[in-house]
Design an enzyme around this catalytic site. Sequence first.
Site, PDB file in Angstrom:
ATOM      1  N   CYS A 175       1.283  10.331   1.773  1.00 34.11           N
ATOM      2  CA  CYS A 175       2.213   9.192   1.878  1.00 34.11           C
ATOM      3  C   CYS A 175       3.082   9.093   0.618  1.00 34.11           C
ATOM      4  O   CYS A 175       2.575   8.839  -0.471  1.00 34.11           O
ATOM      5  CB  CYS A 175       1.392   7.917   2.081  1.00 34.11           C
ATOM      6  SG  CYS A 175       2.290   6.387   1.829  1.00 34.11           S
ATOM      7  N   CYS A 198       3.135   5.621  -1.161  1.00 37.13           N
ATOM      8  CA  CYS A 198       1.823   5.345  -1.771  1.00 37.13           C
ATOM      9  C   CYS A 198       1.773   5.821  -3.224  1.00 37.13           C
ATOM     10  O   CYS A 198       1.038   5.267  -4.035  1.00 37.13           O
ATOM     11  CB  CYS A 198       0.706   6.011  -0.975  1.00 37.13           C
ATOM     12  SG  CYS A 198       0.502   5.371   0.698  1.00 37.13           S
TER      13      CYS A 198
END
Length: 100
Positions: free
Chosen positions: A24, A27
Amino acid sequence: MQEKFQNIINSKKPVLVDFYADWCGPCKQVPPILKQLKDELREGVRIIKVNVDKNPFIASKYQIRSIPTIIIFKNGMPLWTGVGVRHATELKEIIQHISD
């Protein structure tokens, strides 16, 4: 991991849980924000990270549909949930409010 997770979130002080995945992109923006938050709040908060790919049961239990997702727990109860990258000042205010 599930039992250990339950023991951690049952804390009397706020526990911020960062749900993430290695793949991600957004993230990857969260760790420096959490470091700033920990530097400012020190012992006032516990911060843990949960990889949704390695802990699908926990992610499912808390209905994590998008990442990054942050949930702040106190006494085992989820008191606040935020999806996406959040600012340290916003998280700090929420944690301080929960701590009162």
